[in-house]
Structures are given as C-alpha cells and as structure tokens.
Enzyme design. Structure first.
Site, PDB file in Angstrom:
ATOM      1  N   ASP A  13     -23.176 -14.328 -65.353  1.00  0.00           N
ATOM      2  CA  ASP A  13     -22.702 -14.477 -66.725  1.00  0.00           C
ATOM      3  C   ASP A  13     -21.849 -13.254 -67.076  1.00  0.00           C
ATOM      4  OD1 ASP A  13     -22.645 -15.480 -69.456  1.00  0.00           O
ATOM      5  OD2 ASP A  13     -24.110 -13.912 -69.924  1.00  0.00           O
ATOM      6  N   ASP A  15     -20.577 -11.948 -71.011  1.00  0.00           N
ATOM      7  CA  ASP A  15     -20.984 -11.196 -72.200  1.00  0.00           C
ATOM      8  C   ASP A  15     -22.488 -10.942 -72.216  1.00  0.00           C
ATOM      9  OD1 ASP A  15     -18.366 -11.391 -72.867  1.00  0.00           O
ATOM     10  OD2 ASP A  15     -18.648 -12.558 -74.695  1.00  0.00           O
ATOM     11  N   ASP A 214     -28.274 -13.410 -69.361  1.00  0.00           N
ATOM     12  CA  ASP A 214     -29.063 -12.788 -70.427  1.00  0.00           C
ATOM     13  C   ASP A 214     -29.407 -13.720 -71.578  1.00  0.00           C
ATOM     14  OD1 ASP A 214     -27.071 -11.650 -73.056  1.00  0.00           O
ATOM     15  OD2 ASP A 214     -26.269 -12.788 -71.377  1.00  0.00           O
TER      16      ASP A 214
END
Length: 271
Positions: A13, A15, A214
């Site tokens: 991922d 951001d 996240d």
C-alpha cells in the site's frame, strides 16, 4: 522461512504504509527499496490511488516498469514486458468511473445522501484536503473504475447507502482518508492473485508473497499473502485478518515508511 534470494513478490500500500500519511515522505524505506531492486524482487504498489498518480509515484520510487494495482484493485497496470497480454497496458475490472458517477448522482438526487466526490471539486480543493501539489491533486481525479468521496451523512445513512450500492453491484470501501465506490467484483485481493498467477505462468514457479498495509481496505490484500506486515496506522478500525499467526503476520510499532522498514527488517534481516 524465506529470503529475498528466492522468487518473491512484495505488494505494498502507499499512503500510511510506504508513504508518510502527512508528508508523503518515503525515505526511511529507501534502503530496502534499493536492496529489493538489486535482488530483482518486484515491489508492486497497491492503492486506492489512480493509475496516473501511481505511475508518477512508481517512477519517483524507482519502480517504473513493474505492474501495479490502482483504485483498490479495479485497475491493474501491466508490467512493461507484458505487452502480449490482452488489455495491455491496463486491465479494468467492472463498470467504469463514469457509470459509477451516474449511479451516485442518482442516489444523491433521489435519496438525498450527503457526500462530496472528487468530481464535485477542483484540484485546488483536493490539494487542500490532501496536502498534495495542485498538479499531483489533478492526477487524483483521473479515475477509470471507481469514485472517491467524503461522507457527510450519519452512520445510519451510511448503512443504507452501502446497502443500496450492494443492490446495484457496487461496494463502498473505507481507505485511510476517504471512501471509495467500485464494482463489487473488484478488489486488491483479486488483482494481486491475478498478478501472482501471471508471474507463476511466466516463471513456472509460484513466488512467495509479502504484503504491507495499514488500513481496512488493505485487509483483503493481506489475507491472500503468504506473509503480511500490518503497519501501525491512523485508522481507528485498524486491520484485522482471519489468520494472524505470528509466524506470518507482523504488526509494527512504527507508522508509515518507518513501519514499512520495520516490517522488512522483521522478516528478512534475521534470515
């Protein structure tokens, strides 16, 4: 046990994971990116961002030419050397951005749901929301198979909205900052499995996979990985997997790219 010397794919991922949520800095991860590149380990970016955004970031990170997963799996950008694959250079899953936008406009007009999409505002507004430059913010509006929005209604109305989308063959997905609407058939997990199968077909051996994320929208990706790093994030719901065996899942103490580095250190430095 595994190492970077064996056939390996790293899915990441952006951001809040490889990029800092506020500054978009990635330098803490730079040494590992270099090491993986030198070992010919593909780092496959996987995000809710548009392919235009991700191609820019891919070049910045020194990962150009590799496949990537955009718009939460609704778009797969193929590797440069995969020109013989049908759909090159991009594969789009499900209905288009324009069709989804029409559905959302109808729901907003007829059922009075309150939300603001990236199509409703200009790049200056998106730059203010995200901290991106205006030129980078403009890339966030180049959706091909999803719509990004800010929800401005109650939780009860959100449940109703989600149900209506599901009835129409769409899904409502929470990201690190925004919400995303895309075809119900699309997903980071399906896109990752397709890429894994393609590498296996080309090499004759299934690569070992490591995923890092996240947010809640990373859970489907991490579920299909052999090993997973859950980077400490800002989202209050966090990431929860069905199989959190410590042998395959590591939760970091650090956030963003420092957590990304921590995860790679955990799985590889002692091996």
């Amino acid at each position: 046990m595994f190492s970077i010397q064996q056939p390996l794919l790293v899915f990441s991922d952006l951001d809040g994971t490889l990029l800092d949520s506020h500054s978009y800095d990635w330098q803490p991860a730079a040494p590992w990116l270099t090491r993986l590149r030198e070992a010919n380990v593909p780092v496959i970016l996987c995000s809710s961002k548009t392919s235009a955004e991700m191609l820019y970031l891919q070049k910045t990170l020194g990962l150009q030419g590799l496949p990537l997963i955009a718009e939460n799996g609704a778009v797969i950008q193929l590797a440069e050397q995969w020109q013989e694959i049908d759909g090159f250079p991009r594969i789009i899953s499900g209905i288009s951005h324009g069709e989804i936008s029409q559905v959302l406009n109808t729901l907003r007009e007829k059922e009075h749901f309150k939300f603001t999409t990236f199509d409703d505002v200009d790049d200056a507004t998106i730059a203010e929301w995200t901290g991106l430059s205006r030129s980078q913010a403009a890339l966030t509006q180049l959706h091909e198979a999803s719509v990004t929005l800010i929800w401005r209604d109650s939780d009860e109305r959100m449940a109703q909205f989600t149900a209506r989308l599901n009835e129409l063959g769409l899904q409502f997905m929470q990201g690190a900052r925004f919400w995303h609407v895309l075809d119900a058939s699309a997903g980071k997990d399906q896109a990752a499995n397709w890429i894994i199968a393609t590498y296996q077909q080309l090499s004759g051996k299934r690569p070992t996979t490591l995923g890092l994320g996240d947010g809640p929208n990373d859970a489907p990706l991490l579920e299909v990985m052999d090993y997973a790093v859950i980077v400490k994030g800002l989202n209050r719901e966090g990431v929860h997997l069905h199989d959190e065996d410590p042998a395959r899942v590591w939760r970091t103490q650090r956030e963003g790219p420092e957590g990304w580095r921590e995860g790679l250190d955990h799985f590889f430095s002692a091996r």
